[in-house]
Design a protein around this motif. Sequence first.
Motif, PDB file in Angstrom:
ATOM      1  N   LYS A  21       0.972  -1.336  -0.045  1.00 55.69           N
ATOM      2  CA  LYS A  21      -0.106   0.018  -0.147  1.00 55.69           C
ATOM      3  C   LYS A  21       0.715   1.241   0.010  1.00 55.69           C
ATOM      4  CE  LYS A  21      -4.044   2.097   2.335  1.00 55.69           C
ATOM      5  NZ  LYS A  21      -5.127   1.825   3.361  1.00 55.69           N
ATOM      6  N   ALA A  25      -0.181   4.400  -2.401  1.00 56.53           N
ATOM      7  CA  ALA A  25      -1.419   5.134  -1.645  1.00 56.53           C
ATOM      8  C   ALA A  25      -1.159   6.462  -1.960  1.00 56.53           C
ATOM      9  CB  ALA A  25      -1.283   4.923  -0.119  1.00 56.53           C
ATOM     10  N   ASP A 103      -5.050  -4.631   0.310  1.00 60.48           N
ATOM     11  CA  ASP A 103      -3.953  -3.709   0.445  1.00 60.48           C
ATOM     12  C   ASP A 103      -2.777  -3.886  -0.195  1.00 60.48           C
ATOM     13  OD1 ASP A 103      -5.662  -1.782   1.914  1.00 60.48           O
ATOM     14  OD2 ASP A 103      -4.886  -2.725   3.824  1.00 60.48           O
TER      15      ASP A 103
END
Length: 440
Positions: A21, A25, A103
């Motif tokens: 992630k 992100a 994720d």
Amino acid sequence: MNITKKELDNLNAVLTVEISKDDYADKVHSVLNNYRKTANIPGFRKGHVPMGMVKKQYGQAVLVEEVNKLLQENLHKYLTEEKLDVLGNPIPRNESEIDWNSDDFSFEFDLGLAPKFEVALPGKKALTHYNIVADEEMINNQVKTIRKQYGKLIAKDTVEKGDEITGTFTSSEKEIENKTTLSTEDIKGKKQLTALTGAKIGDAVVLKTKGLFNDDHDNQKYLGASHDDAHGLDIEVTFKIDEVNTRELADLNQELFDKLFGEGVVTSEAELKEKIKEDAEGQFTQQSDQKLLNDVVEDLIDNTKFDLPKDFLQRWIQVSGEKPLTDDEAAAEYERSEKGLRYQLIEGKLRAENNLQVTFDELKEYSKNMIKGQMAQFGNTNPTDEELDSISARILSNEEEVKRLSEQLNTNKMLQFFKEKAKLKTKEITYEKFVKEAYA
């Protein structure tokens, strides 16, 4: 992000790309934030849409796009930095198993690795490099053709050997009705030639098509027959004679020489024959070189042994086109392209090991020489460097022209390399014998 490679054997490997992630992100948040500023959603002012709503509507699509961008960029970077010599492109291995609600992601790719091998040059077997010469018969025939071409056409009433006849071929059986002009020299069949000789304007001569001409393709040219019908055509046709002409051969004088080659370039029949010989043998050199190139390539493919990741390449062929192929279609395409791929690898190795890559300066010089040759054909035999540089720059700004010229120069470089390194034996031969021997 972490990328690892596991070799299955010398020709196959699996790449695993792990993306967390933290890798994506910030980028996903930035894209969604831009969406939030510009999104038009009923009930909300522009720029005031709740982020939760933006994520719900666009979140997964943005996630997939950004992760795939990250994946492709880092795959390419890894292959380049690790100097992996791969064939085709990585094939996704677990694409359908990815859970985009997670994720972290783990992607696997199959790789086809280029084989390690050595090229034996020169090989054990000597290859023939043909020196094709224009013999006296060919030169005399060319002189005769020139004299005919520039001679006078004289009308007559009766067909004799060597005449040109204009008329119409007809046949109800094959629906033939074709007006044409031919020479009695185009007629191969003795009986057909006898039937035409002595015929007069207005006569309708019945001829058998079997063996009528020197080549069955002439049945298309003169009779207007279809390509399928032309081969082995065996019917009767009627040839109605409309016109008969003979050609009075042009004199071999200075006027003709100047017309052919420019003023004063050729001044005698002996010089004419020498010029014909020179021009013909210049063209023959190109054919001889092409034959040599073909033979060396075949010899290298046959005698440079290495394995290929066949299963991988068939799968890559299957999925890399505009539309997916079946297993059988991919296997057939692989069989068609295997020899080409083998030579591509061999040539690449030879180029790398012998510094045979084409440089831009070489390409520029090659283009300028080509331009000089073309300008000379139109009478400009001494162009300035400024003219050549200007035209060359214009040509080399065209991507397609650069590709075409690069391929020509690459081929020339490889040919010269083969002439220097391959084991060759030279054989002097006439063009007629070359065609029979080289392409039998």
